[in-house]
Design an enzyme around this catalytic site. Structure first.
Site, PDB file in Angstrom:
ATOM      1  N   LYS A 101      25.047  -5.918  39.609  1.00 31.55           N
ATOM      2  CA  LYS A 101      24.721  -6.096  41.036  1.00 31.55           C
ATOM      3  C   LYS A 101      23.254  -5.951  41.401  1.00 31.55           C
ATOM      4  O   LYS A 101      22.915  -5.849  42.575  1.00 31.55           O
ATOM      5  CB  LYS A 101      25.558  -5.120  41.864  1.00 31.55           C
ATOM      6  CG  LYS A 101      25.290  -3.670  41.512  1.00 31.55           C
ATOM      7  CD  LYS A 101      25.960  -2.714  42.476  1.00 31.55           C
ATOM      8  CE  LYS A 101      25.525  -1.305  42.216  1.00 31.55           C
ATOM      9  NZ  LYS A 101      26.087  -0.315  43.080  1.00 31.55           N
ATOM     10  N   LYS A 137      28.839 -14.324  43.266  1.00 34.60           N
ATOM     11  CA  LYS A 137      29.869 -13.990  44.271  1.00 34.60           C
ATOM     12  C   LYS A 137      30.397 -15.268  44.900  1.00 34.60           C
ATOM     13  O   LYS A 137      31.602 -15.425  45.118  1.00 34.60           O
ATOM     14  CB  LYS A 137      29.298 -13.066  45.348  1.00 34.60           C
ATOM     15  CG  LYS A 137      28.871 -11.697  44.848  1.00 34.60           C
ATOM     16  CD  LYS A 137      30.047 -10.891  44.341  1.00 34.60           C
ATOM     17  CE  LYS A 137      29.662  -9.528  43.814  1.00 34.60           C
ATOM     18  NZ  LYS A 137      30.753  -8.844  43.092  1.00 34.60           N
ATOM     19  N   TYR A 160      22.711 -13.222  41.257  1.00 35.80           N
ATOM     20  CA  TYR A 160      23.760 -12.234  41.565  1.00 35.80           C
ATOM     21  C   TYR A 160      24.613 -12.742  42.730  1.00 35.80           C
ATOM     22  O   TYR A 160      25.836 -12.784  42.659  1.00 35.80           O
ATOM     23  CB  TYR A 160      23.145 -10.868  41.922  1.00 35.80           C
ATOM     24  CG  TYR A 160      24.031 -10.066  42.841  1.00 35.80           C
ATOM     25  CD1 TYR A 160      25.150  -9.412  42.342  1.00 35.80           C
ATOM     26  CD2 TYR A 160      23.791 -10.025  44.225  1.00 35.80           C
ATOM     27  CE1 TYR A 160      26.000  -8.736  43.204  1.00 35.80           C
ATOM     28  CE2 TYR A 160      24.642  -9.347  45.082  1.00 35.80           C
ATOM     29  CZ  TYR A 160      25.739  -8.706  44.567  1.00 35.80           C
ATOM     30  OH  TYR A 160      26.596  -8.059  45.415  1.00 35.80           O
ATOM     31  N   TYR A 170      30.516   2.669  42.056  1.00 42.80           N
ATOM     32  CA  TYR A 170      30.297   3.209  43.403  1.00 42.80           C
ATOM     33  C   TYR A 170      31.460   2.896  44.351  1.00 42.80           C
ATOM     34  O   TYR A 170      32.176   3.805  44.796  1.00 42.80           O
ATOM     35  CB  TYR A 170      28.969   2.646  43.925  1.00 42.80           C
ATOM     36  CG  TYR A 170      28.620   2.991  45.355  1.00 42.80           C
ATOM     37  CD1 TYR A 170      28.799   4.273  45.860  1.00 42.80           C
ATOM     38  CD2 TYR A 170      28.066   2.020  46.183  1.00 42.80           C
ATOM     39  CE1 TYR A 170      28.451   4.580  47.174  1.00 42.80           C
ATOM     40  CE2 TYR A 170      27.704   2.321  47.493  1.00 42.80           C
ATOM     41  CZ  TYR A 170      27.912   3.603  47.981  1.00 42.80           C
ATOM     42  OH  TYR A 170      27.566   3.897  49.274  1.00 42.80           O
ATOM     43  N   LEU A 172      35.223  -6.416  29.950  1.00 42.25           N
ATOM     44  CA  LEU A 172      36.065  -7.531  30.426  1.00 42.25           C
ATOM     45  C   LEU A 172      35.652  -8.873  29.822  1.00 42.25           C
ATOM     46  O   LEU A 172      36.387  -9.852  29.933  1.00 42.25           O
ATOM     47  CB  LEU A 172      36.008  -7.624  31.950  1.00 42.25           C
ATOM     48  CG  LEU A 172      36.690  -6.501  32.736  1.00 42.25           C
ATOM     49  CD1 LEU A 172      36.376  -6.656  34.217  1.00 42.25           C
ATOM     50  CD2 LEU A 172      38.183  -6.493  32.516  1.00 42.25           C
ATOM     51  N   SER A 192      30.556 -10.348  48.843  1.00 44.61           N
ATOM     52  CA  SER A 192      29.388  -9.838  49.564  1.00 44.61           C
ATOM     53  C   SER A 192      29.002 -10.784  50.695  1.00 44.61           C
ATOM     54  O   SER A 192      29.185 -12.006  50.594  1.00 44.61           O
ATOM     55  CB  SER A 192      28.225  -9.744  48.565  1.00 44.61           C
ATOM     56  OG  SER A 192      27.003  -9.592  49.240  1.00 44.61           O
ATOM     57  N   ASP A 238      14.783 -11.847  51.382  1.00 47.17           N
ATOM     58  CA  ASP A 238      15.351 -11.081  52.505  1.00 47.17           C
ATOM     59  C   ASP A 238      15.483 -11.966  53.748  1.00 47.17           C
ATOM     60  O   ASP A 238      14.599 -12.766  54.042  1.00 47.17           O
ATOM     61  CB  ASP A 238      14.460  -9.881  52.851  1.00 47.17           C
ATOM     62  CG  ASP A 238      14.721  -8.690  51.954  1.00 47.17           C
ATOM     63  OD1 ASP A 238      15.752  -8.690  51.247  1.00 47.17           O
ATOM     64  OD2 ASP A 238      13.901  -7.757  51.949  1.00 47.17           O
ATOM     65  N   ASP A 259      36.884  -0.027  32.822  1.00 43.69           N
ATOM     66  CA  ASP A 259      35.448   0.037  33.093  1.00 43.69           C
ATOM     67  C   ASP A 259      34.743   0.066  31.741  1.00 43.69           C
ATOM     68  O   ASP A 259      35.260   0.673  30.796  1.00 43.69           O
ATOM     69  CB  ASP A 259      35.137   1.310  33.908  1.00 43.69           C
ATOM     70  CG  ASP A 259      33.827   1.218  34.675  1.00 43.69           C
ATOM     71  OD1 ASP A 259      32.797   0.964  34.030  1.00 43.69           O
ATOM     72  OD2 ASP A 259      33.840   1.401  35.903  1.00 43.69           O
TER      73      ASP A 259
HETATM   74  C1  UD1 Z   1      21.088  -6.506  48.930  1.00 45.04           C
HETATM   75  C2  UD1 Z   1      21.202  -7.873  48.323  1.00 45.04           C
HETATM   76  C3  UD1 Z   1      22.624  -8.374  48.528  1.00 45.04           C
HETATM   77  C4  UD1 Z   1      23.607  -7.391  47.912  1.00 45.04           C
HETATM   78  C5  UD1 Z   1      23.402  -6.015  48.509  1.00 45.04           C
HETATM   79  C6  UD1 Z   1      24.245  -5.033  47.733  1.00 45.04           C
HETATM   80  C7  UD1 Z   1      18.981  -8.950  48.483  1.00 45.04           C
HETATM   81  C8  UD1 Z   1      18.191 -10.044  49.097  1.00 45.04           C
HETATM   82  N1  UD1 Z   1      20.240  -8.814  48.900  1.00 45.04           N
HETATM   83  O1  UD1 Z   1      21.272  -6.618  50.336  1.00 45.04           O
HETATM   84  O2  UD1 Z   1      22.729  -9.630  47.884  1.00 45.04           O
HETATM   85  O3  UD1 Z   1      24.918  -7.821  48.162  1.00 45.04           O
HETATM   86  O4  UD1 Z   1      22.035  -5.615  48.391  1.00 45.04           O
HETATM   87  O5  UD1 Z   1      24.108  -3.758  48.230  1.00 45.04           O
HETATM   88  O6  UD1 Z   1      18.479  -8.208  47.674  1.00 45.04           O
HETATM   89  N2  UD1 Z   1      14.345  -2.403  52.049  1.00 45.04           N
HETATM   90  C9  UD1 Z   1      13.092  -1.845  52.145  1.00 45.04           C
HETATM   91  N3  UD1 Z   1      12.633  -1.093  51.101  1.00 45.04           N
HETATM   92  C10 UD1 Z   1      13.358  -0.889  49.968  1.00 45.04           C
HETATM   93  C11 UD1 Z   1      14.659  -1.469  49.883  1.00 45.04           C
HETATM   94  C12 UD1 Z   1      15.095  -2.226  50.944  1.00 45.04           C
HETATM   95  O7  UD1 Z   1      12.399  -2.018  53.142  1.00 45.04           O
HETATM   96  O8  UD1 Z   1      12.870  -0.219  49.046  1.00 45.04           O
HETATM   97  C13 UD1 Z   1      14.866  -3.188  53.194  1.00 45.04           C
HETATM   98  C14 UD1 Z   1      15.151  -4.620  52.836  1.00 45.04           C
HETATM   99  O9  UD1 Z   1      14.028  -5.411  53.091  1.00 45.04           O
HETATM  100  C15 UD1 Z   1      16.323  -4.937  53.771  1.00 45.04           C
HETATM  101  C16 UD1 Z   1      17.019  -3.597  54.001  1.00 45.04           C
HETATM  102  O10 UD1 Z   1      16.085  -2.608  53.572  1.00 45.04           O
HETATM  103  O11 UD1 Z   1      15.843  -5.365  54.990  1.00 45.04           O
HETATM  104  C17 UD1 Z   1      18.276  -3.469  53.190  1.00 45.04           C
HETATM  105  O12 UD1 Z   1      17.976  -3.758  51.836  1.00 45.04           O
HETATM  106  P1  UD1 Z   1      19.033  -3.529  50.667  1.00 45.04           P
HETATM  107  O13 UD1 Z   1      19.603  -2.168  50.742  1.00 45.04           O
HETATM  108  O14 UD1 Z   1      18.378  -3.922  49.385  1.00 45.04           O
HETATM  109  O15 UD1 Z   1      20.209  -4.523  51.029  1.00 45.04           O
HETATM  110  P2  UD1 Z   1      20.167  -6.117  51.289  1.00 45.04           P
HETATM  111  O16 UD1 Z   1      18.882  -6.688  50.893  1.00 45.04           O
HETATM  112  O17 UD1 Z   1      20.624  -6.353  52.682  1.00 45.04           O
END
Ligand code: UD1
Length: 343
Positions: free
Chosen positions: A87, A156, A152, A13, A61, A127, A301, A33
């Site tokens: 990831k 990092k 994960y 990506y 790798l 990250s 989260d 890759d």
């Molecule tokens: C996540 C990872 C982070 C990683 C990043 C890569 C966790 C705790 N963190 O970040 O380590 O570097 O992805 O892209 O997983 N949400 C929903 N419904 C969903 C999916 C997400 O409500 O189905 C909410 C989550 O609670 C969060 C927000 O959307 O508040 C963003 O979530 P997400 O896209 O998974 O990213 P991060 O959790 O911030």
């Protein structure tokens, strides 16, 4: 003569968007890759966008002999941008060894192989997860890092520690770690983007897959956080802006402008948006109602995570400039086109 850059995970990506930006900035790109989470069709789509098909080596790798061999035939590589890694946060909790082995052995192998060539110009894909649950917002690079919740995330953090240790004994090395906040969006052509295998973990692909009918409904993980609407706040950044930051970091490195031989930069916009704001913006730009429900919190989260990205602005001469609407519009375009052209 074009400068040659090795991009690991260049079919993925963020990797594929960075390859496009590198080619558009006159670099010659070699991609390594293993296609474990990507598709070789991406190479053709990069050619459609840039007119150039990058050199490609299918290589795991973790196989150091193979990596050394690839570098042996590409001794004139000036720098490596290392994206290749697993990831999926949830998968890493279930299978920690898989993540520690894949993400860390790969990193070590590429570093050893590059050291043998005598140059370590290295850009690492890190990250904001290395900040854990931050005590101070917005997050500057001075914020303490913490042990991340997931294996994960911990790969990092450990990777950054490995780079830092290496920088202390290799005065000639130049390493930059880029700490991404929440990359979303896709190239405006709709030719490259994120194509998660299986059920997406991240918010944006889950939203677009729900809207297109692949998922029944989005679960919003909690609305009882200490934020204005109760849903968590993140700093979403357009992947095309993010890709450009890699080119800037590379130029800084190759022009010997680094002030320390291991530097870290936050890559975000500095703006935070809640999950409900993302949903609302998606509904506006797609003109579709999204099926979602509020459920309980997701393990690990944090309530709020957004960057102070001033250091990147000052030192990399880079600033994210794409709006949230552009990010979401391009994610939606990609969702509608992706499955026809990559599968
Ligand atoms: C996540 C990872 C982070 C990683 C990043 C890569 C966790 C705790 N963190 O970040 O380590 O570097 O992805 O892209 O997983 N949400 C929903 N419904 C969903 C999916 C997400 O409500 O189905 C909410 C989550 O609670 C969060 C927000 O959307 O508040 C963003 O979530 P997400 O896209 O998974 O990213 P991060 O959790 O911030």
């Amino acid at each position: 003569m074009k400068k040659k850059v090795l991009v690991t995970g260049g079919c993925g990506y963020i990797g594929s968007h960075t390859v496009v930006a590198l080619i558009q900035n006159n670099f010659e790109v070699i991609i390594i890759d293993d296609l474990s989470n990507s598709n070789a069709q991406t190479l053709n789509n990069i050619k459609k966008i840039t007119g150039v098909k990058p050199t490609f080596c299918e290589c795991d790798l973790k196989d150091i002999h193979h990596v050394k061999n690839v570098l042996k035939y590409n001794k004139d590589i000036e720098a490596t941008i290392h994206f290749a890694a697993y990831k999926a946060v949830g998968e890493s909790v279930a299978q920690p060894l898989l993540y520690y082995q894949n993400n860390l052995v790969s990193l070590i192998n590429i570093l050893i192989s590059q050291l043998e060539l005598g140059n370590i110009n290295f850009i690492f894909s890190s990250s904001a997860t290395v900040y854990g649950n931050p005590k101070k917002l917005p997050i500057t690079e001075e914020n303490q890092t913490e042990r991340p919740f997931s294996p994960y995330g911990n790969t990092k953090k450990i990777a950054e520690e490995i780079l830092e240790d290496l920088s202390k004994v290799n005065a000639e090395s130049n390493m930059i770690s880029l700490r991404y906040f929440n990359p979303i969006g896709a190239h405006e052509s709709g030719l490259i983007g994120e194509l998660p295998t299986g059920i997406p973990n991240n918010l944006m692909p889950y939203i677009t897959q729900t809207a297109i009918g692949l998922r029944e409904k989005l679960s919003v993980y909690g609305n009882d956080y200490p934020t204005p609407d109760g849903t968590p706040i993140r700093d979403y950044i357009h992947v095309v802006d993010l890709a450009k930051a890699h080119v800037k970091a590379l130029k800084r490195q190759l022009q010997q402008k680094q002030e320390k031989n291991f530097e870290t930069f936050n890559l975000g916009t500095g703006n935070g948006y809640s999950v409900l704001e993302i949903i609302k913006t998606f509904e506006k730009v797609s003109n579709k109602k999204l099926n979602y429900e509020i459920v309980g919190r997701r393990n690990g989260d944090v309530p709020s995570l957004y960057a102070n990205a001033k250091l990147a602005e000052q030192k990399l001469l880079w600033k994210a400039n794409k709006s949230l609407e552009e990010m979401i519009t391009s994610s939606w375009l990609w969702e509608q086109k992706a499955r026809h052209q990559t599968l």
